[in-house]
Design an enzyme around this catalytic site. Structure first.
Site, PDB file in Angstrom:
ATOM      1  N   ARG A   1       4.312   1.520  -4.407  1.00 32.06           N
ATOM      2  CA  ARG A   1       3.285   2.092  -4.182  1.00 32.06           C
ATOM      3  C   ARG A   1       3.090   3.550  -4.171  1.00 32.06           C
ATOM      4  O   ARG A   1       3.874   4.241  -3.243  1.00 32.06           O
ATOM      5  CB  ARG A   1       2.544   1.559  -2.864  1.00 32.06           C
ATOM      6  CG  ARG A   1       1.216   1.931  -2.382  1.00 32.06           C
ATOM      7  CD  ARG A   1      -0.030   1.396  -3.322  1.00 32.06           C
ATOM      8  NE  ARG A   1      -1.058   1.810  -2.656  1.00 32.06           N
ATOM      9  CZ  ARG A   1      -1.832   3.090  -2.827  1.00 32.06           C
ATOM     10  NH1 ARG A   1      -1.257   3.998  -3.391  1.00 32.06           N
ATOM     11  NH2 ARG A   1      -2.982   2.985  -2.515  1.00 32.06           N
TER      12      ARG A   1
ATOM     13  N   GLU B   1      -9.313  -1.173  -7.951  1.00 33.58           N
ATOM     14  CA  GLU B   1      -8.734  -2.429  -7.754  1.00 33.58           C
ATOM     15  C   GLU B   1      -8.741  -3.572  -8.843  1.00 33.58           C
ATOM     16  O   GLU B   1      -9.997  -3.715  -9.272  1.00 33.58           O
ATOM     17  CB  GLU B   1      -8.972  -3.044  -6.393  1.00 33.58           C
ATOM     18  CG  GLU B   1      -8.857  -2.441  -5.081  1.00 33.58           C
ATOM     19  CD  GLU B   1      -7.296  -2.167  -4.702  1.00 33.58           C
ATOM     20  OE1 GLU B   1      -6.655  -3.249  -4.972  1.00 33.58           O
ATOM     21  OE2 GLU B   1      -7.098  -1.159  -4.199  1.00 33.58           O
TER      22      GLU B   1
ATOM     23  N   ARG C   1       5.552  -2.997  -0.042  1.00 36.01           N
ATOM     24  CA  ARG C   1       6.007  -2.276  -1.078  1.00 36.01           C
ATOM     25  C   ARG C   1       6.539  -0.763  -0.925  1.00 36.01           C
ATOM     26  O   ARG C   1       6.129  -0.344   0.342  1.00 36.01           O
ATOM     27  CB  ARG C   1       4.512  -1.712  -1.974  1.00 36.01           C
ATOM     28  CG  ARG C   1       3.761  -2.927  -2.300  1.00 36.01           C
ATOM     29  CD  ARG C   1       2.426  -2.586  -2.855  1.00 36.01           C
ATOM     30  NE  ARG C   1       1.537  -2.205  -1.864  1.00 36.01           N
ATOM     31  CZ  ARG C   1       0.133  -1.946  -2.035  1.00 36.01           C
ATOM     32  NH1 ARG C   1      -0.412  -1.872  -3.398  1.00 36.01           N
ATOM     33  NH2 ARG C   1      -0.623  -1.320  -0.971  1.00 36.01           N
TER      34      ARG C   1
END
Length: 135
Positions: free
Chosen positions: A17, A25, A66
């Site tokens: 990330r 998104e 992440r």
């Protein structure tokens, strides 16, 4: 999304990330405008790259597992100078992402804010020219 990508680290595929940014998104049932373009731009930045560097932070991972990173691309020559290139900042500079700290202290924050201001200025100039054409 344009702020999450898979990279292979020592033979293991990791989800990372990008820190300091948020992009529209396109996962979990969402399909926000410009999300696919942000994802495609990140993929283009990484296409055939085997030499990126990951700058990690103390918290390590987010709640989704992440790896949290600043993603550095190989340095490039710009007007005779060698410049470091952070993918996170490229996405902000080009308008694919906005600065987002999620309430946490952010390393490189000044760079992010400066790049977002430049991107907003460019957008404002384009809109001003468009208004003149439409009038």
């Amino acid at each position: 999304d344009g702020d999450t990508v898979h990279v292979r680290i020592e033979g293991t595929l990791e989800r990372i990330r990008l820190l300091g940014i948020a992009t529209p998104e396109i996962t979990m049932g969402k399909n926000q405008r410009w999300g696919k373009e942000a994802r495609d731009r990140l993929e283009a930045l990484l296409l055939d790259r085997h030499d990126v560097a990951l700058e990690t932070v103390e918290q390590g991972r987010d709640k989704y597992g992440r790896l949290l990173v600043f993603l550095w691309l190989p340095p490039r020559r710009d007007k005779g100078e060698i410049r470091e290139v952070m993918a996170n900042l490229v996405l902000v500079r080009e308008g694919y992402a906005r600065v987002k700290t999620y309430g946490q202290p952010l390393r490189h924050l000044e760079k992010f804010v400066a790049e977002q201001a430049l991107a907003q200025k460019a957008i404002d100039e384009i809109l001003a020219r468009a208004r003149k054409i439409l009038v």
